[in-house]
Scaffold this active site. Structure first.
Site, PDB file in Angstrom:
ATOM      1  N   TYR A  57      -3.790 -13.410  -9.949  1.00 45.14           N
ATOM      2  CA  TYR A  57      -2.454 -12.935  -9.567  1.00 45.14           C
ATOM      3  C   TYR A  57      -1.810 -12.184 -10.720  1.00 45.14           C
ATOM      4  CZ  TYR A  57       2.428 -12.855  -8.149  1.00 45.14           C
ATOM      5  OH  TYR A  57       3.705 -12.432  -7.838  1.00 45.14           O
ATOM      6  N   SER A  89       6.032  -8.804 -11.176  1.00 40.48           N
ATOM      7  CA  SER A  89       6.310 -10.177 -11.597  1.00 40.48           C
ATOM      8  C   SER A  89       6.295 -10.244 -13.111  1.00 40.48           C
ATOM      9  CB  SER A  89       5.235 -11.118 -11.019  1.00 40.48           C
ATOM     10  OG  SER A  89       5.257 -12.380 -11.660  1.00 40.48           O
ATOM     11  N   VAL A 118      -3.664  -6.148   4.642  1.00 44.24           N
ATOM     12  CA  VAL A 118      -3.692  -4.988   3.747  1.00 44.24           C
ATOM     13  C   VAL A 118      -4.814  -5.060   2.713  1.00 44.24           C
ATOM     14  CG1 VAL A 118      -1.245  -4.465   4.047  1.00 44.24           C
ATOM     15  CG2 VAL A 118      -1.962  -5.979   2.176  1.00 44.24           C
TER      16      VAL A 118
END
Length: 248
Positions: A160, A147, A66
């Site tokens: 991240y 997250s 992706v």
């Protein structure tokens, strides 16, 4: 049992971990068909068989990266073609942690930084954009997996964490722009889970202290179902919601 009856689902990052457990949970909830997406075809094929052991439904196993726009085009086109032009539920779960152990930003390689953003942020943007024409016609639910690193900047969580900050903003903006449509956008923080990605991110921690992915799926089923048809633009913490549900 039939909370998702007649619904067609697309889940990224679904060959293992949370994505796989969500596919299992959605199959048990009566989904009509589920498209599972990941890079590893062998793992996808195993996941497909295991899902169909839970419920005899249509499962598409689509090997794709992706982080690549052309793969996203193929994933959406294949899913719509196989499911009669329907995608009722999109779960943007696929993520990459980047280099492990994770370096500080000063030492972060540029190509790794770009790859994390492409996978964790650009891919959800493109997937939502591509499925919206079908969703707006029939209504639908988009669930983005975030997250706590997307609301607090932790040292060493680099690209991240930054990608999850972006995903939270992306989710809020899509939700606001779709407020008058039949499409809702919500996002879920699953909390610390015992997954391969989390073990790679924190190799010195004890993963037995983290939740198992199958234990945090209920909030996703709720958001995917018509029970949440009036819920839009909300952030959920899966483990907190699970605790509240058990307490009730």
């Amino acid at each position: 049992m039939n909370r998702l009856q007649g619904k067609y689902v697309l889940i990224t990052g679904a060959s293992q971990g949370l994505g796989f457990e969500l596919a299992i949970a959605f199959a048990r909830a009566g989904a009509a068909g589920i498209a599972i997406v990941a890079r590893n075809k062998a793992l996808l094929d195993v996941a497909r068989v295991r899902i169909q052991e839970v419920a005899p439904i249509r499962v598409l196993a689509i090997a794709a990266d992706v982080s690549q726009a052309q793969d996203i085009e193929r994933v959406v086109a294949t899913t719509l073609n196989e499911f009669g032009g329907r995608i009722d539920i999109l779960v943007n779960n696929a993520s990459t942690i980047g280099p492990s152990p994770m370096p500080f930003l000063l030492d972060y390689p540029l190509e790794d930084f770009r790859n994390v953003l492409n996978t964790n942020l650009i891919a959800p943007f493109l997937l939502i954009k591509k499925v919206l024409p079908a969703m707006i016609e029939n209504g639908g639910s988009i669930i983005n997996v975030t997250s706590d690193a997307g609301i607090t900047g932790y040292p060493g969580w680099g690209a991240y964490g930054i990608s999850k900050f972006g995903l939270e903003g992306l989710s809020q903006t899509w939700a606001a722009e779709l407020e008058e449509s039949n499409v809702r956008v919500n996002w879920v923080d699953p909390g610390n889970m015992n997954t391969a990605m989390h073990r790679a991110a924190e190799p010195l921690e004890d993963p037995t202290q983290w939740a198992n992915p199958e234990d945090v799926t209920e909030i996703f089923v709720y958001l995917a179902s018509d029970e949440s048809k009036d819920v839009n633009g909300q952030r959920f913490h899966a483990q907190v919601e699970e605790e509240l549900s058990q307490a009730a």
